[in-house]
Design an enzyme around this catalytic site. Structure first.
Site, PDB file in Angstrom:
ATOM      1  N   CYS A  19       0.083-113.953 -66.871  1.00  0.00           N
ATOM      2  CA  CYS A  19      -0.829-113.419 -67.878  1.00  0.00           C
ATOM      3  C   CYS A  19      -0.435-111.989 -68.234  1.00  0.00           C
ATOM      4  O   CYS A  19      -0.465-111.601 -69.405  1.00  0.00           O
ATOM      5  CB  CYS A  19      -2.271-113.449 -67.374  1.00  0.00           C
ATOM      6  SG  CYS A  19      -2.880-115.116 -66.999  1.00  0.00           S
ATOM      7  N   CYS A  42      -3.025-112.414 -62.494  1.00  0.00           N
ATOM      8  CA  CYS A  42      -2.001-113.421 -62.784  1.00  0.00           C
ATOM      9  C   CYS A  42      -0.784-112.744 -63.420  1.00  0.00           C
ATOM     10  O   CYS A  42      -0.880-112.218 -64.526  1.00  0.00           O
ATOM     11  CB  CYS A  42      -2.588-114.467 -63.721  1.00  0.00           C
ATOM     12  SG  CYS A  42      -1.377-115.577 -64.462  1.00  0.00           S
TER      13      CYS A  42
END
Length: 136
Positions: free
Chosen positions: A56, A53
């Site tokens: 993230c 991600c």
């Protein structure tokens, strides 16, 4: 699961749980400790040590630095929500569990509270500061 004490003066603890089962196990063992507990939900790490991600990836170094500087007694738990396909499934337990009700990652929640940061909010130090302020 692993735990690392990073500051004995303020009893700050960092833990990592690697899937939903470990998350449930960790929650079941939480006692009514004095320290506040925060969970950061992120995508599974790839071989290179970075989450699949991108959001993230952007949030993690900012949050890590912030937690390192924080002078409060807390327990901070990184939670791996799985690979992209597992996370994107509408039946993903992290999405359906009433205790976390995740819609996006990264998400940081204060356990047993309503405060949370989602997505790009996790990269903003001023929002992190507000989340971690004592409300006692």
């Amino acid at each position: 699961m692993n735990a690392i004490k990073i500051d004995n003066m303020v009893k700050k603890e960092i833990h990592t749980v690697n899937n939903y089962d470990e998350f449930n196990e960790y929650i079941s063992k939480l006692s009514e400790k004095k320290a506040k507990v925060y969970f950061m939900f992120t995508g599974k790490k790839k071989e290179n040590g970075r989450s699949w991600c991108i959001y993230c990836q952007m949030a993690e170094p900012i949050v890590k630095a912030f937690i390192g500087e924080l002078q409060k007694e807390i327990i901070f738990v990184y939670v791996d929500v799985g690979d992209r396909d597992y996370w994107k499934d509408k039946a993903c337990p992290f999405r359906t569990d009433a205790r976390c009700k995740l819609m996006v990652i990264p998400t940081i929640i204060k356990w047993k509270g309503v405060q949370r940061l989602e997505g790009s909010q996790c990269t903003k130090r001023e929002l992190l500061q507000m989340l971690f302020e004592d409300d006692d």
